[in-house]
Design a protein around this motif. Structure first.
Motif, PDB file in Angstrom:
ATOM      1  N   GLU A 194      74.033  11.863  19.182  1.00  0.00           N
ATOM      2  CA  GLU A 194      74.199  11.910  20.632  1.00  0.00           C
ATOM      3  C   GLU A 194      75.604  12.352  21.008  1.00  0.00           C
ATOM      4  OE1 GLU A 194      72.899   9.462  18.897  1.00  0.00           O
ATOM      5  OE2 GLU A 194      70.804   9.431  19.564  1.00  0.00           O
ATOM      6  N   HIS A 195      76.591  11.890  20.276  1.00  0.00           N
ATOM      7  CA  HIS A 195      77.984  12.276  20.538  1.00  0.00           C
ATOM      8  C   HIS A 195      78.158  13.779  20.367  1.00  0.00           C
ATOM      9  CE1 HIS A 195      82.389  11.684  20.604  1.00  0.00           C
ATOM     10  NE2 HIS A 195      82.401  12.673  19.714  1.00  0.00           N
ATOM     11  N   LEU A 196      77.621  14.331  19.285  1.00  0.00           N
ATOM     12  CA  LEU A 196      77.744  15.767  19.040  1.00  0.00           C
ATOM     13  C   LEU A 196      76.997  16.572  20.094  1.00  0.00           C
ATOM     14  CD1 LEU A 196      77.381  15.754  15.159  1.00  0.00           C
ATOM     15  CD2 LEU A 196      79.452  16.245  16.470  1.00  0.00           C
ATOM     16  N   ALA A 197      75.815  16.113  20.468  1.00  0.00           N
ATOM     17  CA  ALA A 197      75.036  16.834  21.479  1.00  0.00           C
ATOM     18  C   ALA A 197      75.734  16.852  22.829  1.00  0.00           C
ATOM     19  CB  ALA A 197      73.654  16.201  21.610  1.00  0.00           C
ATOM     20  N   ALA A 198      76.520  15.838  23.111  1.00  0.00           N
ATOM     21  CA  ALA A 198      77.221  15.768  24.398  1.00  0.00           C
ATOM     22  C   ALA A 198      78.391  16.748  24.471  1.00  0.00           C
ATOM     23  CB  ALA A 198      77.723  14.348  24.637  1.00  0.00           C
ATOM     24  N   HIS A 199      78.879  17.204  23.329  1.00  0.00           N
ATOM     25  CA  HIS A 199      80.074  18.037  23.323  1.00  0.00           C
ATOM     26  C   HIS A 199      79.882  19.425  22.721  1.00  0.00           C
ATOM     27  CE1 HIS A 199      81.731  13.881  23.569  1.00  0.00           C
ATOM     28  NE2 HIS A 199      82.537  14.452  24.439  1.00  0.00           N
ATOM     29  N   LEU A 200      78.774  19.637  22.006  1.00  0.00           N
ATOM     30  CA  LEU A 200      78.554  20.909  21.321  1.00  0.00           C
ATOM     31  C   LEU A 200      77.164  21.434  21.631  1.00  0.00           C
ATOM     32  CD1 LEU A 200      80.195  19.828  17.969  1.00  0.00           C
ATOM     33  CD2 LEU A 200      80.947  21.789  19.329  1.00  0.00           C
ATOM     34  N   ASP A 201      77.100  22.620  22.243  1.00  0.00           N
ATOM     35  CA  ASP A 201      75.819  23.180  22.667  1.00  0.00           C
ATOM     36  C   ASP A 201      74.842  23.367  21.510  1.00  0.00           C
ATOM     37  OD1 ASP A 201      76.886  23.254  25.162  1.00  0.00           O
ATOM     38  OD2 ASP A 201      76.970  25.444  25.340  1.00  0.00           O
ATOM     39  N   CYS A 202      75.353  23.694  20.323  1.00  0.00           N
ATOM     40  CA  CYS A 202      74.453  23.957  19.192  1.00  0.00           C
ATOM     41  C   CYS A 202      73.734  22.700  18.734  1.00  0.00           C
ATOM     42  CB  CYS A 202      75.222  24.595  18.041  1.00  0.00           C
ATOM     43  SG  CYS A 202      76.639  23.624  17.482  1.00  0.00           S
ATOM     44  N   TYR A 203      74.283  21.530  19.019  1.00  0.00           N
ATOM     45  CA  TYR A 203      73.573  20.282  18.744  1.00  0.00           C
ATOM     46  C   TYR A 203      72.672  19.909  19.915  1.00  0.00           C
ATOM     47  CZ  TYR A 203      76.261  19.394  14.525  1.00  0.00           C
ATOM     48  OH  TYR A 203      76.794  19.485  13.261  1.00  0.00           O
ATOM     49  N   ALA A 246      89.810  29.897  20.048  1.00  0.00           N
ATOM     50  CA  ALA A 246      90.708  29.998  21.198  1.00  0.00           C
ATOM     51  C   ALA A 246      91.184  31.429  21.407  1.00  0.00           C
ATOM     52  CB  ALA A 246      91.906  29.073  21.009  1.00  0.00           C
ATOM     53  N   HIS A 247      91.377  32.153  20.308  1.00  0.00           N
ATOM     54  CA  HIS A 247      91.861  33.533  20.377  1.00  0.00           C
ATOM     55  C   HIS A 247      90.832  34.464  21.004  1.00  0.00           C
ATOM     56  CE1 HIS A 247      93.903  37.215  19.175  1.00  0.00           C
ATOM     57  NE2 HIS A 247      92.814  37.609  18.524  1.00  0.00           N
ATOM     58  N   VAL A 248      89.560  34.315  20.627  1.00  0.00           N
ATOM     59  CA  VAL A 248      88.547  35.273  21.093  1.00  0.00           C
ATOM     60  C   VAL A 248      87.731  34.769  22.279  1.00  0.00           C
ATOM     61  CG1 VAL A 248      88.339  36.357  18.838  1.00  0.00           C
ATOM     62  CG2 VAL A 248      86.797  34.481  19.425  1.00  0.00           C
ATOM     63  N   SER A 249      87.672  33.450  22.477  1.00  0.00           N
ATOM     64  CA  SER A 249      86.799  32.902  23.517  1.00  0.00           C
ATOM     65  C   SER A 249      87.525  32.113  24.594  1.00  0.00           C
ATOM     66  CB  SER A 249      85.733  31.995  22.875  1.00  0.00           C
ATOM     67  OG  SER A 249      84.941  32.731  21.956  1.00  0.00           O
ATOM     68  N   GLY A 250      88.797  31.852  24.413  1.00  0.00           N
ATOM     69  CA  GLY A 250      89.546  31.149  25.436  1.00  0.00           C
ATOM     70  C   GLY A 250      89.701  29.668  25.151  1.00  0.00           C
ATOM     71  N   PRO A 251      90.624  29.012  25.852  1.00  0.00           N
ATOM     72  CA  PRO A 251      90.962  27.619  25.548  1.00  0.00           C
ATOM     73  C   PRO A 251      89.870  26.618  25.872  1.00  0.00           C
ATOM     74  CG  PRO A 251      92.090  28.373  27.534  1.00  0.00           C
ATOM     75  CD  PRO A 251      91.457  29.580  26.923  1.00  0.00           C
ATOM     76  N   ASP A 252      88.922  26.982  26.718  1.00  0.00           N
ATOM     77  CA  ASP A 252      87.895  26.018  27.131  1.00  0.00           C
ATOM     78  C   ASP A 252      86.540  26.269  26.474  1.00  0.00           C
ATOM     79  OD1 ASP A 252      89.695  24.737  28.895  1.00  0.00           O
ATOM     80  OD2 ASP A 252      89.309  26.274  30.407  1.00  0.00           O
ATOM     81  N   ALA A 253      86.486  27.112  25.454  1.00  0.00           N
ATOM     82  CA  ALA A 253      85.215  27.424  24.804  1.00  0.00           C
ATOM     83  C   ALA A 253      84.653  26.185  24.100  1.00  0.00           C
ATOM     84  CB  ALA A 253      85.409  28.553  23.789  1.00  0.00           C
ATOM     85  N   TRP A 254      83.351  25.951  24.243  1.00  0.00           N
ATOM     86  CA  TRP A 254      82.757  24.730  23.689  1.00  0.00           C
ATOM     87  C   TRP A 254      82.865  24.615  22.166  1.00  0.00           C
ATOM     88  CZ3 TRP A 254      78.883  25.036  20.142  1.00  0.00           C
ATOM     89  CH2 TRP A 254      78.092  26.178  20.117  1.00  0.00           C
ATOM     90  N   PRO A 255      82.879  25.722  21.401  1.00  0.00           N
ATOM     91  CA  PRO A 255      83.011  25.533  19.944  1.00  0.00           C
ATOM     92  C   PRO A 255      84.320  24.893  19.510  1.00  0.00           C
ATOM     93  CG  PRO A 255      82.088  27.703  20.416  1.00  0.00           C
ATOM     94  CD  PRO A 255      82.581  27.137  21.718  1.00  0.00           C
ATOM     95  N   ALA A 261      85.521  16.800  17.076  1.00  0.00           N
ATOM     96  CA  ALA A 261      84.600  15.934  16.336  1.00  0.00           C
ATOM     97  C   ALA A 261      85.160  15.590  14.964  1.00  0.00           C
ATOM     98  CB  ALA A 261      83.235  16.609  16.212  1.00  0.00           C
ATOM     99  N   TYR A 262      85.828  16.550  14.328  1.00  0.00           N
ATOM    100  CA  TYR A 262      86.455  16.297  13.036  1.00  0.00           C
ATOM    101  C   TYR A 262      87.584  15.289  13.181  1.00  0.00           C
ATOM    102  CZ  TYR A 262      89.585  17.233   9.072  1.00  0.00           C
ATOM    103  OH  TYR A 262      90.418  17.113   7.990  1.00  0.00           O
ATOM    104  N   GLU A 263      88.425  15.475  14.170  1.00  0.00           N
ATOM    105  CA  GLU A 263      89.561  14.569  14.361  1.00  0.00           C
ATOM    106  C   GLU A 263      89.101  13.162  14.735  1.00  0.00           C
ATOM    107  OE1 GLU A 263      92.952  17.828  15.739  1.00  0.00           O
ATOM    108  OE2 GLU A 263      91.765  16.781  17.278  1.00  0.00           O
TER     109      GLU A 263
END
Length: 283
Positions: A194-203, A246-255, A261-263
């Motif tokens: 549930e935590h991952l699904a709330a923050h990462l679209d692929c989940y 961040a380089h290709v998609s910007g600072p707010d990109a969901w990935p 999640a790792y931290e």
């Protein structure tokens, strides 16, 4: 008894069908070079300004890190589970001296892309390379057909780890080796999915599944594989991936939430190794 190859039996999960269908995910700048993995960034200076070449190398180096985990590769028959567009399969063949590499993907369009990307090799050296459609949980191969099996960032899609473990053990010859690299939850604490699904679209959309890493190793063990070991390579993955996103998609990109999640200790990237005992039969 040798099992005759069978046509694919398992349906393609809808999220996998969509993600790898009409659009070529390997052409997305977030991946680059036709590869589809987060990258192994140990050899790349993350503070120097990342380039397209850096991103391609990170993905090549992920393959090299996985293949280096095999005790030997020369003149062996290998199976790659989930090769995507096949550029990593070609790297394995060219750099590691396999006698033959078969790339197996559940999505027919990915099989087509892999054949297109490797058309010259397939025409000139068909005895060394091939691509087929098949599911990780129901592989269209005979028993003991391969000396080694490897998979780079595909196991997070597998819906049935028990079946995958059984099929891995079945298609490996006695003494054969398996290496699986992907991202999994660090344990089976309730709420991780549930935590991952709330923050990462692929989940959230079901493309990636929140498998605990212990469930992967246990599935391999239950199938009769031995010397099973999971090693975190998160320090060589997440920071580089986050910088590139961040380089290709910007600072707010969901990935970028993968690093979060790792931290937080929820998710990590692992290389899992296992061996089919020489004196044992696959279950």
């Amino acid at each position: 008894m040798i099992r005759e190859p069978q046509p694919i039996q398992r349906p393609i999960p809808p999220a996998v069908q969509k993600a790898y269908g009409a659009a070529d995910l390997g052409a997305n700048p977030i991946f680059a070079g036709g590869f589809i993995n987060f990258g192994h960034w140990q050899a790349i200076d993350l503070d120097s300004g990342l380039s397209h070449e850096d991103r391609v190398r990170s993905q090549q180096d992920m393959y090299r890190h996985v293949l280096d985990a095999l005790p030997s590769t020369g003149q062996l028959r290998a199976l790659e589970v989930g090769p995507g567009t096949g550029v990593g399969t070609a790297l394995a063949l060219e750099e590691y001296g396999f006698a033959h590499v078969t790339g197996m993907d559940i999505h027919p369009r990915q099989v087509e892309r892999a054949r297109e990307a490797n058309s010259r090799v397939l025409a000139d050296r068909p005895e060394h390379l091939g691509f087929v459609q098949g599911a990780a949980e129901d592989m269209p191969f005979g028993d003991e057909e391969f000396d080694c099996l490897y998979s780079v960032e595909a196991a997070q899609h597998f819906s049935d780890l028990t079946a995958f473990g059984q099929e891995t053990a079945r298609v490996l010859r006695p003494g054969g080796h398996a290496v699986i690299a992907s991202f999994f939850t660090t344990d089976d604490t309730p709420g991780h999915a549930e935590h991952l699904a709330a923050h990462l679209d692929c989940y959230a959309n079901g493309l990636d599944l929140a498998h605990p890493v212990t469930h992967v190793t246990e599935a391999l063990n239950r199938a009769g594989l031995a010397q099973t070991r999971a090693v975190s390579i998160g320090p060589d993955v997440w920071q580089g991936w986050d910088r590139w996103v961040a380089h290709v998609s910007g600072p707010d990109a969901w990935p970028r939430n993968f690093l979060r999640a790792y931290e937080e200790g929820v998710l990590d990237y692992y290389v899992i190794t296992a061996t089919r005992p020489a004196a044992a039969r696959a279950h």
